[in-house]
Structure formats: structure tokens, C-alpha cells
Design a protein around this motif. Structure first.
Motif, short mmCIF file in Angstrom:
data_model
loop_
_atom_site.label_atom_id
_atom_site.label_comp_id
_atom_site.label_asym_id
_atom_site.label_seq_id
_atom_site.Cartn_x
_atom_site.Cartn_y
_atom_site.Cartn_z
N VAL A 38 0.88 -1.28 0.11
CA VAL A 38 0.02 -0.12 -0.07
C VAL A 38 0.77 1.18 0.09
O VAL A 38 1.81 1.23 0.67
N GLN A 39 0.31 2.35 -0.66
CA GLN A 39 1.29 3.50 -0.69
C GLN A 39 0.83 4.38 0.76
O GLN A 39 1.89 4.88 1.15
N ASP A 40 -0.27 4.44 1.02
CA ASP A 40 -0.80 5.15 2.12
C ASP A 40 -0.69 4.31 3.59
O ASP A 40 -1.46 3.60 3.99
N ILE A 41 0.78 4.10 3.82
CA ILE A 41 0.92 3.07 4.97
C ILE A 41 0.19 3.59 6.45
O ILE A 41 -0.35 2.86 7.08
N SER A 42 0.07 4.82 6.41
CA SER A 42 -0.38 5.30 7.69
C SER A 42 -1.90 5.30 7.83
O SER A 42 -2.43 4.71 8.94
N GLY A 43 -2.53 5.52 6.52
CA GLY A 43 -3.86 5.18 6.50
C GLY A 43 -4.17 3.69 6.69
O GLY A 43 -5.11 3.49 7.22
N HIS A 44 -3.35 2.87 5.97
CA HIS A 44 -3.81 1.51 6.22
C HIS A 44 -3.72 0.93 7.42
O HIS A 44 -4.49 0.06 7.76
N LEU A 45 -2.55 1.41 8.29
CA LEU A 45 -2.55 0.80 9.80
C LEU A 45 -3.15 1.68 10.61
O LEU A 45 -3.20 1.48 12.01
N GLY A 46 -3.87 2.69 10.33
CA GLY A 46 -4.72 3.46 11.19
C GLY A 46 -3.76 4.41 12.14
O GLY A 46 -4.23 4.80 13.04
N GLY A 47 -2.59 4.63 11.63
CA GLY A 47 -1.70 5.54 12.39
C GLY A 47 -1.09 4.73 13.58
O GLY A 47 0.08 5.33 14.01
N ASP A 48 -1.13 3.54 13.44
CA ASP A 48 -0.41 2.73 14.55
C ASP A 48 0.96 2.06 13.87
O ASP A 48 0.60 1.00 13.20
N TYR A 49 2.11 2.82 14.14
CA TYR A 49 3.25 2.05 13.57
C TYR A 49 4.18 1.28 14.61
O TYR A 49 5.12 0.78 14.18
N ALA A 50 3.37 0.83 15.65
CA ALA A 50 4.29 0.24 16.74
C ALA A 50 4.92 -1.25 16.15
O ALA A 50 5.96 -1.49 16.11
N HIS A 51 3.79 -1.94 15.51
CA HIS A 51 4.32 -3.31 15.08
C HIS A 51 5.29 -3.31 13.95
O HIS A 51 6.13 -3.92 13.88
N LEU A 52 4.98 -2.25 13.14
CA LEU A 52 5.82 -2.13 12.03
C LEU A 52 7.29 -1.56 12.39
O LEU A 52 8.35 -2.33 11.80
N LEU A 53 7.49 -0.75 13.14
CA LEU A 53 8.71 -0.33 13.66
C LEU A 53 9.21 -1.38 14.52
O LEU A 53 10.54 -1.57 14.46
N ASP A 54 8.58 -2.28 15.32
CA ASP A 54 9.45 -3.42 15.86
C ASP A 54 9.81 -4.41 14.78
O ASP A 54 10.98 -5.00 14.94
N LEU A 55 9.08 -4.45 13.78
CA LEU A 55 9.60 -5.68 12.82
C LEU A 55 10.95 -4.88 11.77
O LEU A 55 11.69 -5.75 11.65
N ASP A 56 10.84 -3.74 11.92
CA ASP A 56 11.99 -2.93 11.09
C ASP A 56 13.14 -3.13 11.96
O ASP A 56 14.05 -3.22 11.51
N LEU A 296 1.70 -7.12 6.64
CA LEU A 296 1.10 -5.79 7.32
C LEU A 296 1.02 -4.81 6.50
O LEU A 296 -0.02 -3.72 6.69
N ILE A 297 1.74 -4.70 5.41
CA ILE A 297 1.65 -3.16 4.69
C ILE A 297 1.18 -3.77 2.99
O ILE A 297 1.44 -3.24 2.00
N SER A 298 0.86 -5.18 2.82
CA SER A 298 0.50 -5.58 1.45
C SER A 298 -0.84 -4.98 1.06
O SER A 298 -1.72 -4.73 1.79
N ALA A 299 -1.00 -4.77 -0.27
CA ALA A 299 -2.09 -4.58 -1.09
C ALA A 299 -2.58 -5.72 -1.45
O ALA A 299 -2.07 -6.56 -2.20
N ASP A 300 -4.27 -5.96 -1.56
CA ASP A 300 -4.62 -7.05 -2.06
C ASP A 300 -4.84 -6.91 -3.50
O ASP A 300 -5.32 -6.00 -4.02
N PRO A 301 -3.93 -7.87 -4.12
CA PRO A 301 -3.82 -7.70 -5.70
C PRO A 301 -5.03 -7.85 -6.48
O PRO A 301 -5.20 -7.15 -7.55
N TYR A 302 -6.12 -8.58 -5.94
CA TYR A 302 -7.44 -8.70 -6.67
C TYR A 302 -8.30 -7.40 -6.34
O TYR A 302 -8.84 -6.81 -7.36
N GLU A 303 -8.40 -7.13 -5.40
CA GLU A 303 -8.82 -5.82 -5.10
C GLU A 303 -8.21 -4.65 -5.75
O GLU A 303 -9.06 -3.63 -6.32
#
Length: 335
Positions: A38-56, A296-303
Motif C-alpha cells: 500500500v502507498q498510504d501506510i499510515s492510513g492502512h495501519l490507522g496511524g499505529d506504527y508500533a508493530h511495523l517499527l518493531d519488525l523494522d 502488514l503493509i501488503s495490498a490485495d492484488p485482486y481488490e
């Protein structure tokens, strides 16, 4: 009935604005379609970056450990190879000394000493091996080769053996000099007094290789080979019988030293195995973390494909409307 309308200028501005919005959506959807993210990661995660930052953070650590295990693997592989070379020289000269020791002849004695001199060069060269610009057997002083040349070693040892006339006294003097902190360790060894620090190969695991050129097994082999190399030295003037006795004793001692060098190789082999296991675990953890991050940040290819098709149709429709509006005229209306 009231009629609401907008002017031509306003209509044109509205169409251009809508066209820009649709093109922006197409760009976003095209990016998501090609990258799968997804291009809009913030919108996709609802502004919650905690899990993404932990993975990074986990991925950054695993990348660092990947480099660390690669360096550790290079270091231990080079150490294993150098010990193999060292051990091979010990085996060769041991067999030769036991063979020559049975012959009380000057020619065979000369051959034994020459071979011992050559093997001593090989052994010292093996211990002076570097990997990635670091000396393997210098302890913490990895920028310095641990041992001086064979010529320097033989010259220093010759002075200690001068005037001795029995095999027992010769071997004892050599042993005393190699064990004396002011002897071999001060004159020949140039490395650090402290062993190399353990290598961190994962978050909770370290590998230690506390082997330097002053290891008793390595010094013992160097000592016996050096004495054999000096056996036919004219300045020492040892008799053929003394040389024969020395070669026999040194050959037996070197054969026994083989067990100690095998133990060193086994120690390095155990470290190699731990490094490989850690590298495998780190690679698995890295794959898992990358998969979780992708999910976590993938976009559904069919949608995404369906939305892209819809937006493209909207843009085509907008172009059609724009063309129709551009062709409107009073003459065409009155026909």
C-alpha cells in the motif's frame, strides 16, 4: 421550477480537478499493483506504527547479525585451514624424525634438519595467517602478525642451547626458554596478551576462540621442530649419536603433540558448527520478519486490480464528457 447551472469556466475547472484526482488514484493503484504494498501506510495501519517499527528493528538487527556471522565464518574457516596446515607439518616432520632417528649418519641428519627448517617456516606462516585483514593468532592485537621469522626464532634458541651436550639438557633448555615469559613470548611472539573477545552471532549467543600463537600445544610443536632444525648446526657441534637420540625423542614428542593440535581443530570446528546454526536461525527469523512486514503493509492484488479498472473507466468517461462539453455550441443546440 428553478434551474441550477454553472458557467463554462467553472465547469472546465471542475473537470480538470476531477481528472487530477482520478489520475492520482491511478498512480497510487498502479504503484500498489506493481509493488504489492500500500502507498498510504499510515492510513492502512490507522496511524499505529508500533508493530511495523518493531519488525523494522528486528530486520536491522538480523542484517547486522548476518554480517557478524559471515565475518565469524570467514575467521573460523581460515583458522581451521591454518591449523590443518600446521598439523600436517607436524605429522610430516614427526614421521621423518622417527625414520631418520634410526640412522646414525650425517647425510640423513642433514636431511632431517633441512626438512625441519622447511616445516618450521610453514608452521610459522600458518600461524601468521590473516583473514579479512585480521591476524588469527595475535589475540586482541589483530593488526600485528603474531610471530617473527623462523630465522629469528632459530637464532634466539641457538644461543640458549649452546654448550649443551646431552639430549635431556637440550630439550630441557628449549622447554625452559619457550615457557619463560621473557623467552619465546617476549622475543618471538608479537601479538596481544589478551585473547580475542567473543564474537556476537545472535542476540543471545556469542562464540569465543581464545587461541593465540602462545597456546601450549602450538608452542610445543614449534619448540621441537626448531630443535630438530638446529641439530646439525655447526656452531652447536652436536655428535651424530646425540643427533640420533634427539631426533628419536623429538619424533615421539611431536607424534604426541598431534593429539593436542587435533583438540584445537575440534574446538574451532565446534565454533564453526555454532556459527552455522546461528546463521540458519537468523536467516529463518529474517524470512519470518520480512513475511510479517509484507503482510502488514501488503495490498490485495485482486481488490487493487478491480479498483484500478474502475478508476480507469471513470477517467475514460470523464474524457468523453469533456469532449462532449467542448463540442457544445448554440448552433448545434438550435438544429
Amino acid at each position: 421550477m428553478a434551474l441550477n447551472s454553472i458557467g463554462d469556466l467553472a465547469r472546465g475547472l471542475t473537470l480538470r480537478t476531477r481528472s487530477t484526482e482520478i489520475k492520482s488514484q491511478i498512480e497510487t493503484l498502479s504503484y500498489e499493483m506493481s509493488t504489492g504494498k500500500v502507498q498510504d501506510i499510515s492510513g492502512h495501519l490507522g496511524g499505529d506504527y508500533a508493530h511495523l517499527l518493531d519488525l523494522d528493528r528486528s530486520l536491522e538487527l538480523l542484517d547486522a547479525y548476518s554480517i557478524a556471522t559471515a565475518e565469524a565464518r570467514l575467521f573460523t574457516d581460515a583458522m581451521q585451514l591454518s591449523l590443518k596446515t600446521f598439523s600436517g607439518s607436524v605429522a610430516e616432520i614427526s614421521a621423518s624424525l622417527l625414520s631418520f632417528g634410526t640412522a646414525n649418519q650425517t647425510v640423513t641428519h642433514e636431511q632431517a634438519s633441512v626438512q625441519a627448517r622447511n616445516e618450521l617456516d610453514t608452521m610459522i606462516s600458518a600461524l601468521n595467517t590473516r583473514a579479512g585483514g585480521r591476524s588469527l593468532y595475535s589475540g586482541t592485537s589483530t593488526d600485528i602478525s603474531p610471530l617473527l621469522s623462523a630465522e629469528t626464532l632459530l637464532g634466539a634458541l641457538q644461543a640458549e642451547l649452546s654448550g649443551l651436550t646431552t639430549a635431556t639438557d637440550i630439550r630441557q633448555a628449549a622447554e625452559d626458554w619457550f615457557d619463560d615469559p621473557t623467552g619465546f613470548d617476549a622475543v618471538i611472539y608479537q601479538g596481544g596478551a589478551d585473547t580475542l573477545s567473543p564474537m556476537q552471532i545472535s542476540e543471545n549467543e556469542r562464540v569465543s576462540l581464545p587461541i593465540t600463537a602462545t597456546d601450549p600445544a602450538l608452542k610445543s610443536a614449534l619448540r621441537d621442530v626448531a630443535v630438530a632444525a638446529l641439530a646439525t648446526d655447526d656452531a652447536l657441534a652436536w655428535s651424530p649419536g646425540l643427533r640420533t637420540a634427539l631426533f628419536t625423542e623429538l619424533g615421539v614428542e611431536l607424534a604426541n603433540t598431534q593429539d593436542a593440535t587435533v583438540n584445537l581443530r575440534a574446538q574451532v570446528g565446534a565454533a564453526e558448527a555454532r556459527i552455522e546454526q546461528a546463521a540458519t536461525r537468523n536467516a529463518a527469523a529474517n524470512t519470518s520478519a520480512e513475511y510479517a512486514r509484507s503482510e502488514l503493509i501488503s495490498a490485495d492484488p485482486y481488490e487493487t486490480a478491480a479498483r484500478l479498472q474502475t478508476v480507469q473507466f471513470q477517467l475514460e468517461s470523464l474524457y468523453s464528457v469533456t469532449v462532449r462539453n467542448a463540442n457544445l455550441s448554440l448552433v448545434n443546440f438550435l438544429r
